[in-house]
Design a protein around this motif. Sequence first.
Motif, PDB file in Angstrom:
ATOM      1  N   LEU A 131      54.083  38.857 -53.579  1.00  0.00           N
ATOM      2  CA  LEU A 131      52.883  39.681 -53.402  1.00  0.00           C
ATOM      3  C   LEU A 131      53.221  41.173 -53.449  1.00  0.00           C
ATOM      4  O   LEU A 131      52.457  41.973 -54.006  1.00  0.00           O
ATOM      5  N   ASP A 132      54.363  41.520 -52.851  1.00  0.00           N
ATOM      6  CA  ASP A 132      54.764  42.916 -52.863  1.00  0.00           C
ATOM      7  C   ASP A 132      55.013  43.414 -54.284  1.00  0.00           C
ATOM      8  O   ASP A 132      54.610  44.525 -54.649  1.00  0.00           O
ATOM      9  N   ALA A 133      55.673  42.573 -55.084  1.00  0.00           N
ATOM     10  CA  ALA A 133      55.894  42.959 -56.482  1.00  0.00           C
ATOM     11  C   ALA A 133      54.570  43.115 -57.218  1.00  0.00           C
ATOM     12  O   ALA A 133      54.385  44.046 -58.022  1.00  0.00           O
ATOM     13  N   GLU A 134      53.624  42.208 -56.923  1.00  0.00           N
ATOM     14  CA  GLU A 134      52.319  42.307 -57.577  1.00  0.00           C
ATOM     15  C   GLU A 134      51.563  43.548 -57.105  1.00  0.00           C
ATOM     16  O   GLU A 134      50.892  44.222 -57.905  1.00  0.00           O
ATOM     17  N   ARG A 135      51.691  43.889 -55.818  1.00  0.00           N
ATOM     18  CA  ARG A 135      51.023  45.090 -55.329  1.00  0.00           C
ATOM     19  C   ARG A 135      51.566  46.346 -56.000  1.00  0.00           C
ATOM     20  O   ARG A 135      50.809  47.247 -56.365  1.00  0.00           O
ATOM     21  N   HIS A 136      52.876  46.385 -56.178  1.00  0.00           N
ATOM     22  CA  HIS A 136      53.457  47.540 -56.857  1.00  0.00           C
ATOM     23  C   HIS A 136      52.969  47.634 -58.301  1.00  0.00           C
ATOM     24  O   HIS A 136      52.709  48.738 -58.817  1.00  0.00           O
ATOM     25  N   ARG A 137      52.844  46.478 -58.945  1.00  0.00           N
ATOM     26  CA  ARG A 137      52.343  46.505 -60.328  1.00  0.00           C
ATOM     27  C   ARG A 137      50.900  47.020 -60.373  1.00  0.00           C
ATOM     28  O   ARG A 137      50.538  47.858 -61.224  1.00  0.00           O
ATOM     29  N   ILE A 138      50.074  46.521 -59.419  1.00  0.00           N
ATOM     30  CA  ILE A 138      48.679  46.972 -59.389  1.00  0.00           C
ATOM     31  C   ILE A 138      48.613  48.466 -59.083  1.00  0.00           C
ATOM     32  O   ILE A 138      47.800  49.210 -59.667  1.00  0.00           O
ATOM     33  N   ALA A 139      49.474  48.932 -58.160  1.00  0.00           N
ATOM     34  CA  ALA A 139      49.482  50.360 -57.827  1.00  0.00           C
ATOM     35  C   ALA A 139      49.830  51.206 -59.050  1.00  0.00           C
ATOM     36  O   ALA A 139      49.216  52.270 -59.283  1.00  0.00           O
ATOM     37  N   ARG A 140      50.798  50.735 -59.825  1.00  0.00           N
ATOM     38  CA  ARG A 140      51.139  51.497 -61.042  1.00  0.00           C
ATOM     39  C   ARG A 140      49.969  51.524 -62.019  1.00  0.00           C
ATOM     40  O   ARG A 140      49.664  52.561 -62.637  1.00  0.00           O
ATOM     41  N   GLU A 141      49.312  50.368 -62.165  1.00  0.00           N
ATOM     42  CA  GLU A 141      48.163  50.311 -63.081  1.00  0.00           C
ATOM     43  C   GLU A 141      47.048  51.242 -62.602  1.00  0.00           C
ATOM     44  O   GLU A 141      46.434  51.959 -63.409  1.00  0.00           O
ATOM     45  N   LEU A 142      46.781  51.234 -61.291  1.00  0.00           N
ATOM     46  CA  LEU A 142      45.734  52.117 -60.776  1.00  0.00           C
ATOM     47  C   LEU A 142      46.096  53.585 -60.991  1.00  0.00           C
ATOM     48  O   LEU A 142      45.241  54.409 -61.372  1.00  0.00           O
ATOM     49  N   HIS A 143      47.355  53.896 -60.737  1.00  0.00           N
ATOM     50  CA  HIS A 143      47.771  55.295 -60.873  1.00  0.00           C
ATOM     51  C   HIS A 143      47.756  55.750 -62.330  1.00  0.00           C
ATOM     52  O   HIS A 143      47.324  56.869 -62.645  1.00  0.00           O
ATOM     53  N   ASP A 144      48.215  54.874 -63.234  1.00  0.00           N
ATOM     54  CA  ASP A 144      48.373  55.285 -64.629  1.00  0.00           C
ATOM     55  C   ASP A 144      47.094  55.169 -65.444  1.00  0.00           C
ATOM     56  O   ASP A 144      46.986  55.791 -66.510  1.00  0.00           O
ATOM     57  N   SER A 145      46.118  54.384 -64.971  1.00  0.00           N
ATOM     58  CA  SER A 145      44.919  54.183 -65.797  1.00  0.00           C
ATOM     59  C   SER A 145      43.641  54.558 -65.067  1.00  0.00           C
ATOM     60  O   SER A 145      42.980  55.549 -65.405  1.00  0.00           O
ATOM     61  N   VAL A 146      43.313  53.784 -63.996  1.00  0.00           N
ATOM     62  CA  VAL A 146      42.014  53.974 -63.349  1.00  0.00           C
ATOM     63  C   VAL A 146      41.887  55.365 -62.745  1.00  0.00           C
ATOM     64  O   VAL A 146      40.875  56.054 -62.942  1.00  0.00           O
ATOM     65  N   THR A 147      42.913  55.806 -62.037  1.00  0.00           N
ATOM     66  CA  THR A 147      42.830  57.136 -61.412  1.00  0.00           C
ATOM     67  C   THR A 147      42.672  58.224 -62.455  1.00  0.00           C
ATOM     68  O   THR A 147      41.898  59.191 -62.256  1.00  0.00           O
ATOM     69  N   GLN A 148      43.384  58.098 -63.555  1.00  0.00           N
ATOM     70  CA  GLN A 148      43.275  59.109 -64.608  1.00  0.00           C
ATOM     71  C   GLN A 148      41.868  59.166 -65.196  1.00  0.00           C
ATOM     72  O   GLN A 148      41.320  60.239 -65.450  1.00  0.00           O
ATOM     73  N   TYR A 149      41.291  57.985 -65.387  1.00  0.00           N
ATOM     74  CA  TYR A 149      39.935  57.956 -65.920  1.00  0.00           C
ATOM     75  C   TYR A 149      38.937  58.574 -64.947  1.00  0.00           C
ATOM     76  O   TYR A 149      38.036  59.335 -65.337  1.00  0.00           O
ATOM     77  N   VAL A 150      39.084  58.284 -63.643  1.00  0.00           N
ATOM     78  CA  VAL A 150      38.164  58.857 -62.659  1.00  0.00           C
ATOM     79  C   VAL A 150      38.335  60.370 -62.580  1.00  0.00           C
ATOM     80  O   VAL A 150      37.354  61.120 -62.488  1.00  0.00           O
ATOM     81  N   LEU A 151      39.599  60.829 -62.637  1.00  0.00           N
ATOM     82  CA  LEU A 151      39.833  62.274 -62.632  1.00  0.00           C
ATOM     83  C   LEU A 151      39.225  62.930 -63.859  1.00  0.00           C
ATOM     84  O   LEU A 151      38.621  64.021 -63.783  1.00  0.00           O
ATOM     85  N   ALA A 152      39.366  62.241 -64.996  1.00  0.00           N
ATOM     86  CA  ALA A 152      38.776  62.790 -66.236  1.00  0.00           C
ATOM     87  C   ALA A 152      37.261  62.848 -66.131  1.00  0.00           C
ATOM     88  O   ALA A 152      36.624  63.820 -66.572  1.00  0.00           O
ATOM     89  N   ALA A 153      36.664  61.785 -65.521  1.00  0.00           N
ATOM     90  CA  ALA A 153      35.211  61.799 -65.337  1.00  0.00           C
ATOM     91  C   ALA A 153      34.793  62.939 -64.431  1.00  0.00           C
ATOM     92  O   ALA A 153      33.787  63.620 -64.660  1.00  0.00           O
ATOM     93  N   GLY A 154      35.573  63.201 -63.367  1.00  0.00           N
ATOM     94  CA  GLY A 154      35.251  64.300 -62.467  1.00  0.00           C
ATOM     95  C   GLY A 154      35.331  65.645 -63.175  1.00  0.00           C
ATOM     96  O   GLY A 154      34.485  66.526 -62.944  1.00  0.00           O
ATOM     97  N   MET A 155      36.346  65.811 -64.019  1.00  0.00           N
ATOM     98  CA  MET A 155      36.454  67.070 -64.766  1.00  0.00           C
ATOM     99  C   MET A 155      35.286  67.233 -65.728  1.00  0.00           C
ATOM    100  O   MET A 155      34.732  68.339 -65.886  1.00  0.00           O
ATOM    101  N   ALA A 156      34.898  66.133 -66.399  1.00  0.00           N
ATOM    102  CA  ALA A 156      33.764  66.215 -67.319  1.00  0.00           C
ATOM    103  C   ALA A 156      32.484  66.577 -66.567  1.00  0.00           C
ATOM    104  O   ALA A 156      31.665  67.386 -67.053  1.00  0.00           O
ATOM    105  N   LEU A 157      32.315  66.012 -65.375  1.00  0.00           N
ATOM    106  CA  LEU A 157      31.143  66.346 -64.570  1.00  0.00           C
ATOM    107  C   LEU A 157      31.161  67.806 -64.133  1.00  0.00           C
ATOM    108  O   LEU A 157      30.116  68.472 -64.071  1.00  0.00           O
ATOM    109  N   GLU A 158      32.348  68.327 -63.822  1.00  0.00           N
ATOM    110  CA  GLU A 158      32.449  69.722 -63.440  1.00  0.00           C
ATOM    111  C   GLU A 158      32.051  70.632 -64.595  1.00  0.00           C
ATOM    112  O   GLU A 158      31.362  71.647 -64.413  1.00  0.00           O
TER     113      GLU A 158
END
Length: 463
Positions: free
Chosen positions: A231-258
Motif C-alpha cells: 500500500l505504501d508503494a502504491e501511495r507513493h505512486r499515486i502521490a507522484r501522479e497527483l504531483h506531476d499531473s493533477v496538481t499541474q492542471y489545477v494550477l494551470a486552471a487557476g492561472m487561466a482564471l487569474e
Amino acid sequence: MSTDPVSGAPDLATLTGIRSGKRSYYRALLRSDERLQHAVRAMDSISRALVRTVEGPRGLLEEVLRAAATHLAAEWAILALSDGHVAGARPRFLVVDAHGTLTDDDADLPAHVRRELGAIRAGHATSSDDGGGWVRVPMHLEGRPVGSLVGLHGLAVDPEPSDLSVLRILANQAAVSLHTSEQHQAGMALHRRAQQLYDEATSQARDLEQRTRELRHTEQRLTVALQRELLDAERHRIARELHDSVTQYVLAAGMALEVARGDLETMDDAAEVLERVVTAKQLSQEAVDQLRRAIYSLHRDPRETVSTLPELVADVAEHHRPQLKVQVRVQGEVEPLPADGDHEIARAVGEALFNVATHADATRAVVRLRYSADELYASVADDGGGDPTRMSRVLRLQRSDTSGRHRGLANIECRIVQLGGRIAFRRARLGGVRVEMRVPLPVVVPERDTLADLLDRGGPWPR
C-alpha cells in the motif's frame, strides 16, 4: 488289623504312624499332636496376615517369622533374601528373638546371628554353624532359591520332617509375598513414570499451543506488514501522479482564471461573470491546498503512518477539522483487521465526512467505532440539514449512474459491501443524518486483480 510279625500283637506304630526307640507310644503321640497344633496355629496366623493387604508384605512376613519361631521354640529366627534376588522387595530381612521382638537392623544382633544372616545374604546353601542348632529351609521362586527361613530351635529333639514341611510352607509363602511386593513396587514406579511423562506431554502440548498462537500472530503481523508495504508503494505512486499531473492542471486552471479575471476587470457589465471567476479561482486554490496535503500524507514515512482503524479514522477526521468540528469515539476492544479492511472502512468514513462538509451545511460531526464479538459498527452523524429518506433515494439513483460523477454514497456502499457489510441512513440525535456501516467480524478482504492481470486481459479498468 495289622499285627506284629513276631508276637502277633496289634502293630500300634503302624496304626498311629509313631515310632519310638523306647516304645513309648503315648509320649510320641502327644509330641506329634503338639507339633500338629503348632503347625495349625502357624497356618492360622498366616491366614490372618494374608487378608491385611493394606499393610503391604511386611505384616505377612512378621507373621511368618513369628509362626516359625513359635513352631521351633526358637531363640532366634531369621527370614532373609539373598543379595541379587527379588531386588525391589522390602524389607530384605527380618529377625525375631525369643521375646518376639522384631528388627530389620543387624547392628545390635549377636555375632552368631549376624554370621547366619550374612551366610543367607551371601547365598550360602548351608548354615554357618552346623552344630549350633540352626534349622534352615530355602525360599524358592520359579524353582530357584532366593533366600532362607532359619531358626535356632529350642526343641528337645531335632525337628521332624513334618516340622520342616511347615517351615517350607511358611518360607515359600514369604517368597511369594516378597515377589508380589516387588511387582507392586515396579508397577507403582511405572505408574509414577507414566504420570510424569503424561504431565510432561501435557505441559509440552500447552507450550506448543502457546507457540502456535504466537506463530500465527507473527504470521498475521507479517502479512499485514507486507500489505502495508504494498500500500505504501502504491501511495507513493499515486502521490507522484497527483504531483506531476493533477496538481499541474489545477494550477494551470487557476492561472487561466487569474488571466480571465484581469481581462474581465476591464470590461463593462461583467460584474456577475467576474464574481463567478473569482469563486472558481478560490475553489481551484482550495483544491491545490487539499492536493498538497494529500501528497504530503501519501509521502509520509511508513513508520509514521497509522496502523489501526481508529488511528486511520482520526487521521481522516483531522483533514476536515478546519471546516468541521469532528469527534472520534471508540468502544470495545480494537481487533486488528487486514490492511485493506482498515483502509476500506477508513475511506468510507472519509467519504461520509466529505459529504457532510460539502453538502450537509453542518458544523459538527461525530464518528463512532464500536467493536463487538462478531461485528464492527461505524457511523458518521452530523448536525446538518440532511434527510435520511432523501439520501436513500440518492443512493438508489447513484447505483444506476454510469457517468462517474456524484457517486459518493455509492462509493461508500461499494466499499462496505465488498467487506460483507451493509449501510443504512438514520436520523441523528444531533439533528442531521447518521450514516451507519456494519461489517461482520472477522473481516474477509476479497482478492483484487492486480494491474498486471488487467493488462493481460486488456481490461476492464478499475474506476
